[in-house]
Scaffold this motif. Sequence first.
Motif, PDB file in Angstrom:
ATOM      1  N   LEU A 173       9.471  -2.447 -15.762  1.00 11.65           N
ATOM      2  CA  LEU A 173      10.143  -1.994 -14.755  1.00 11.65           C
ATOM      3  C   LEU A 173      10.298  -3.339 -13.822  1.00 11.65           C
ATOM      4  CD1 LEU A 173       8.652   1.316 -14.246  1.00 11.65           C
ATOM      5  CD2 LEU A 173      10.426   1.022 -15.568  1.00 11.65           C
ATOM      6  N   VAL A 174      11.619  -3.317 -13.229  1.00 16.89           N
ATOM      7  CA  VAL A 174      11.787  -4.277 -12.053  1.00 16.89           C
ATOM      8  C   VAL A 174      11.257  -3.624 -10.700  1.00 16.89           C
ATOM      9  CG1 VAL A 174      13.401  -5.571 -10.517  1.00 16.89           C
ATOM     10  CG2 VAL A 174      13.780  -5.420 -13.106  1.00 16.89           C
ATOM     11  N   ARG A 175      10.041  -4.088 -10.178  1.00 13.36           N
ATOM     12  CA  ARG A 175       9.463  -3.471  -9.057  1.00 13.36           C
ATOM     13  C   ARG A 175       8.896  -4.875  -8.131  1.00 13.36           C
ATOM     14  NH1 ARG A 175      11.617   0.217 -10.807  1.00 13.36           N
ATOM     15  NH2 ARG A 175      10.837   2.670 -11.092  1.00 13.36           N
ATOM     16  N   ASP A 176       8.741  -4.411  -6.858  1.00 13.00           N
ATOM     17  CA  ASP A 176       7.970  -5.161  -6.021  1.00 13.00           C
ATOM     18  C   ASP A 176       6.592  -4.617  -5.877  1.00 13.00           C
ATOM     19  OD1 ASP A 176       6.990  -6.365  -3.690  1.00 13.00           O
ATOM     20  OD2 ASP A 176       8.882  -6.543  -2.681  1.00 13.00           O
ATOM     21  N   ALA A 177       5.715  -5.625  -6.173  1.00 14.73           N
ATOM     22  CA  ALA A 177       4.223  -4.934  -5.950  1.00 14.73           C
ATOM     23  C   ALA A 177       3.751  -4.436  -4.680  1.00 14.73           C
ATOM     24  CB  ALA A 177       3.398  -6.052  -6.603  1.00 14.73           C
ATOM     25  N   ARG A 178       4.681  -4.949  -3.924  1.00 15.66           N
ATOM     26  CA  ARG A 178       4.126  -4.476  -2.425  1.00 15.66           C
ATOM     27  C   ARG A 178       4.576  -3.003  -2.000  1.00 15.66           C
ATOM     28  NH1 ARG A 178       7.276  -9.229   0.666  1.00 15.66           N
ATOM     29  NH2 ARG A 178       8.717  -8.695  -1.233  1.00 15.66           N
ATOM     30  N   GLU A 179       5.617  -2.462  -2.968  1.00 18.48           N
ATOM     31  CA  GLU A 179       6.019  -1.240  -2.811  1.00 18.48           C
ATOM     32  C   GLU A 179       5.809  -0.150  -3.814  1.00 18.48           C
ATOM     33  OE1 GLU A 179       7.137  -0.536   0.070  1.00 18.48           O
ATOM     34  OE2 GLU A 179       7.297  -2.685   0.943  1.00 18.48           O
ATOM     35  N   LEU A 180       4.907  -0.287  -4.419  1.00 19.48           N
ATOM     36  CA  LEU A 180       4.538   0.658  -5.652  1.00 19.48           C
ATOM     37  C   LEU A 180       4.311   2.088  -5.239  1.00 19.48           C
ATOM     38  CD1 LEU A 180       1.274  -1.220  -7.556  1.00 19.48           C
ATOM     39  CD2 LEU A 180       3.863  -1.376  -8.003  1.00 19.48           C
ATOM     40  N   ASP A 181       5.199   2.929  -6.427  1.00 19.32           N
ATOM     41  CA  ASP A 181       5.269   4.463  -5.979  1.00 19.32           C
ATOM     42  C   ASP A 181       4.556   5.292  -6.696  1.00 19.32           C
ATOM     43  OD1 ASP A 181       7.101   3.946  -7.881  1.00 19.32           O
ATOM     44  OD2 ASP A 181       8.896   4.524  -6.791  1.00 19.32           O
ATOM     45  N   PHE A 182       3.585   4.707  -7.725  1.00 20.07           N
ATOM     46  CA  PHE A 182       2.932   5.414  -8.589  1.00 20.07           C
ATOM     47  C   PHE A 182       1.794   6.271  -7.880  1.00 20.07           C
ATOM     48  CE2 PHE A 182       4.318   1.494 -10.845  1.00 20.07           C
ATOM     49  CZ  PHE A 182       5.025   2.142 -11.909  1.00 20.07           C
ATOM     50  N   ARG A 183       1.319   7.511  -8.438  1.00 22.01           N
ATOM     51  CA  ARG A 183       0.469   8.220  -7.613  1.00 22.01           C
ATOM     52  C   ARG A 183      -0.506   8.840  -8.963  1.00 22.01           C
ATOM     53  NH1 ARG A 183       2.529   6.335  -4.117  1.00 22.01           N
ATOM     54  NH2 ARG A 183       3.063   7.221  -1.923  1.00 22.01           N
ATOM     55  N   GLY A 184      -1.548   8.265  -8.996  1.00 20.98           N
ATOM     56  CA  GLY A 184      -2.621   8.806  -9.897  1.00 20.98           C
ATOM     57  C   GLY A 184      -2.175   8.963 -11.480  1.00 20.98           C
ATOM     58  N   GLU A 185      -1.560   7.845 -11.891  1.00 21.10           N
ATOM     59  CA  GLU A 185      -0.964   8.055 -13.225  1.00 21.10           C
ATOM     60  C   GLU A 185      -1.943   7.244 -14.108  1.00 21.10           C
ATOM     61  OE1 GLU A 185       3.106   7.212 -13.480  1.00 21.10           O
ATOM     62  OE2 GLU A 185       3.231   7.636 -11.336  1.00 21.10           O
ATOM     63  N   PHE A 186      -2.640   6.324 -13.800  1.00 24.29           N
ATOM     64  CA  PHE A 186      -3.198   5.102 -14.950  1.00 24.29           C
ATOM     65  C   PHE A 186      -4.707   5.268 -14.959  1.00 24.29           C
ATOM     66  CE2 PHE A 186       1.037   3.671 -13.249  1.00 24.29           C
ATOM     67  CZ  PHE A 186       1.691   3.457 -14.521  1.00 24.29           C
ATOM     68  N   ASP A 187      -5.141   4.957 -16.098  1.00 23.70           N
ATOM     69  CA  ASP A 187      -6.506   4.907 -16.492  1.00 23.70           C
ATOM     70  C   ASP A 187      -7.028   3.565 -15.964  1.00 23.70           C
ATOM     71  OD1 ASP A 187      -6.892   7.409 -17.851  1.00 23.70           O
ATOM     72  OD2 ASP A 187      -5.460   6.197 -19.354  1.00 23.70           O
ATOM     73  N   GLY A 188      -6.261   2.292 -15.910  1.00 25.38           N
ATOM     74  CA  GLY A 188      -6.729   1.194 -15.573  1.00 25.38           C
ATOM     75  C   GLY A 188      -5.561   0.233 -15.152  1.00 25.38           C
ATOM     76  N   ALA A 189      -5.805  -0.878 -14.445  1.00 24.95           N
ATOM     77  CA  ALA A 189      -4.907  -1.864 -14.021  1.00 24.95           C
ATOM     78  C   ALA A 189      -5.333  -3.215 -14.042  1.00 24.95           C
ATOM     79  CB  ALA A 189      -4.395  -1.477 -12.649  1.00 24.95           C
ATOM     80  N   ILE A 190      -4.400  -4.060 -14.357  1.00 22.88           N
ATOM     81  CA  ILE A 190      -4.597  -5.507 -14.418  1.00 22.88           C
ATOM     82  C   ILE A 190      -3.606  -6.202 -13.529  1.00 22.88           C
ATOM     83  CG2 ILE A 190      -5.848  -5.662 -16.577  1.00 22.88           C
ATOM     84  CD1 ILE A 190      -3.074  -6.756 -18.038  1.00 22.88           C
ATOM     85  N   CYS A 191      -4.129  -7.303 -12.766  1.00 15.50           N
ATOM     86  CA  CYS A 191      -3.226  -8.066 -11.854  1.00 15.50           C
ATOM     87  C   CYS A 191      -3.738  -9.657 -12.256  1.00 15.50           C
ATOM     88  CB  CYS A 191      -3.129  -7.751 -10.405  1.00 15.50           C
ATOM     89  SG  CYS A 191      -2.033  -8.710  -9.570  1.00 15.50           S
ATOM     90  N   LEU A 192      -3.212 -10.328 -13.063  1.00 17.77           N
ATOM     91  CA  LEU A 192      -3.917 -11.385 -13.653  1.00 17.77           C
ATOM     92  C   LEU A 192      -2.886 -12.675 -13.454  1.00 17.77           C
ATOM     93  CD1 LEU A 192      -4.895 -10.136 -17.154  1.00 17.77           C
ATOM     94  CD2 LEU A 192      -6.264 -10.125 -14.940  1.00 17.77           C
ATOM     95  N   CYS A 193      -3.584 -13.975 -13.087  1.00 15.32           N
ATOM     96  CA  CYS A 193      -2.851 -15.165 -13.108  1.00 15.32           C
ATOM     97  C   CYS A 193      -1.853 -15.235 -11.839  1.00 15.32           C
ATOM     98  CB  CYS A 193      -2.105 -15.485 -14.272  1.00 15.32           C
ATOM     99  SG  CYS A 193      -3.344 -15.746 -15.861  1.00 15.32           S
TER     100      CYS A 193
END
Length: 244
Positions: free
Chosen positions: A99-119
């Motif tokens: 998805l094309v999204r700005d990381a400063r404006e994430l709108d997900f709510r309790g959806e994910f088991d884990g997350a990465i933000c690498l490099c």
Amino acid sequence: MQGKLEFDGAYYREIGEFLGENYLKYGFAQGTEQEVDFLVELMGIKPGLKLLDIGCGPGRHSLALARRGAHMTGIDIVPRFVDIARRQAAKERLPAEFLVRDARELDFRGEFDGAICLCEGAFGLAGSLDNHRKILRGIHRALKPGGWFVLTAIHLPAELRMSPEGAVYDAYTNTTAVREPVTSPEGETKEVTFYTTAFTYRELLLLFGEAGFEVLDAFGCIAGQFSRKPLEPDDYEIMMVARR
């Protein structure tokens, strides 16, 4: 405040649109399989888990994790990167969406088991300190209770030692600006300015705590050589391991 180096938190969109597939030719992008193998072992990633990749670029980590059975959602501010990742996921029929999204404006709510933000995927490129706080808060909201988060960020002591000749460093923001040539897949070359904000472990610990994370560990990080290495001054990146 004099001497403050400020930059637009969306500045990389234009650079990424120009680079396209050539982003994957950089040296730091060559160690994907080792990095993902380490993350699978470190966080116990199993098939079927739902994971978020913030600042996914052309999707190299998301695609590799999807090949291992994780259900991936990758977001990036660069439409061309997202298109590259989508095409590859469709070609391999992988469980991944981009998805094309700005990381400063994430709108997900309790959806994910884990997350990465690498490099330096978004974090470190976001401009102001408040923008970096927004990224962390958005990731925290996106995770299920107990969800894990792994981030890599530029390590300030190493950045001060290793900055290239001609780089401009701002001590107020710990941001470095450097002019470098980049080449598009079509063969066009132009010079652009890269901005990167570096952090100390203590600063990241405070920012993670503000966002609601529990920091579990931190390692010295080398692209393509992820390990449980204790953090040292010459490590160019810090890997933060946290839980919601």
